[in-house]
Design a protein around this motif. Sequence first.
Motif, mmCIF file in Angstrom:
data_model
loop_
_atom_site.group_PDB
_atom_site.id
_atom_site.type_symbol
_atom_site.label_atom_id
_atom_site.label_comp_id
_atom_site.label_asym_id
_atom_site.label_seq_id
_atom_site.Cartn_x
_atom_site.Cartn_y
_atom_site.Cartn_z
ATOM 1 N N GLY A 1 0.806 -1.222 0.000
ATOM 2 C CA GLY A 1 0.000 0.000 0.000
ATOM 3 C C GLY A 1 0.835 1.266 0.000
ATOM 4 N N GLY A 2 2.137 1.125 -0.083
ATOM 5 C CA GLY A 2 3.027 2.286 -0.069
ATOM 6 C C GLY A 2 3.925 2.269 1.157
ATOM 7 N N ILE A 3 4.714 3.312 1.307
ATOM 8 C CA ILE A 3 5.636 3.396 2.435
ATOM 9 C C ILE A 3 4.875 3.808 3.690
ATOM 10 C CG2 ILE A 3 7.613 4.647 3.389
ATOM 11 C CD1 ILE A 3 8.747 4.757 0.558
ATOM 12 N N VAL A 4 5.075 3.037 4.773
ATOM 13 C CA VAL A 4 4.417 3.300 6.049
ATOM 14 C C VAL A 4 5.499 3.488 7.101
ATOM 15 C CG1 VAL A 4 2.767 2.439 7.749
ATOM 16 C CG2 VAL A 4 2.471 1.839 5.347
ATOM 17 N N LYS A 5 5.329 4.498 7.945
ATOM 18 C CA LYS A 5 6.289 4.766 9.018
ATOM 19 C C LYS A 5 5.739 4.241 10.336
ATOM 20 C CE LYS A 5 8.370 8.901 7.046
ATOM 21 N NZ LYS A 5 8.693 10.304 7.255
ATOM 22 N N TYR A 6 6.617 3.559 11.076
ATOM 23 C CA TYR A 6 6.259 3.030 12.391
ATOM 24 C C TYR A 6 7.290 3.484 13.417
ATOM 25 C CZ TYR A 6 3.171 -0.260 9.967
ATOM 26 O OH TYR A 6 2.186 -0.820 9.195
ATOM 27 N N GLU A 7 6.801 3.707 14.634
ATOM 28 C CA GLU A 7 7.694 3.994 15.757
ATOM 29 C C GLU A 7 7.750 2.735 16.613
ATOM 30 O OE1 GLU A 7 8.213 6.847 19.688
ATOM 31 O OE2 GLU A 7 6.487 7.151 18.375
ATOM 32 N N ILE A 8 8.953 2.346 16.997
ATOM 33 C CA ILE A 8 9.114 1.171 17.856
ATOM 34 C C ILE A 8 8.897 1.630 19.293
ATOM 35 C CG2 ILE A 8 10.694 -0.641 18.651
ATOM 36 C CD1 ILE A 8 11.979 -0.513 15.847
ATOM 37 N N LEU A 9 7.857 1.090 19.926
ATOM 38 C CA LEU A 9 7.491 1.493 21.286
ATOM 39 C C LEU A 9 8.095 0.592 22.355
ATOM 40 C CD1 LEU A 9 3.680 2.229 20.720
ATOM 41 C CD2 LEU A 9 5.581 3.864 20.686
#
Length: 156
Positions: free
Chosen positions: A144-152
């Motif tokens: 679906g495209g580039i997705v940004k995630y934060e590692i919690l």
Amino acid sequence: MSKTILTQEGLQKLQEELEQLKTVKRREVADKIKVAMSFGDLSENAEYDEAKNEQGIIESRIAQIEATLMNVELLDEESLTTDQVQIGNKIKIKNVADSKELNLSMVGSREVDMSKGKISNESPIGSACMGKTVGDIVEAETPGGIVKYEILEISK
């Protein structure tokens, strides 16, 4: 052939599947073949053809599991750390765009089960997270495209 990384649980499941195939499934298919042969002319015997195909699938899966087991690298869960993401860790990540949180387990490619949140280190999200630490923002190139995630969080 490259090593296949498995957890103890993954190794046990493969060994159980192999045992099931070798003992129960082989016997069931042999019985089906015997019954189908009793129907006579094998050249036009659909039951016989179906049983032989099933036998081929079972034997192929047995060979595949045996090859995997010969090249297993068992994950040492005792030496697992939580300072950076690695196979065997559980992670909590947050989608930066919509703040949706995901709880995932990092596993080798043979143990993937999305319904249980088990992702491979080779998947887009898994590979983006590998080696990263809490607080890092990663970019995963998904269908679906580039997705940004934060590692919690990173845990065992």
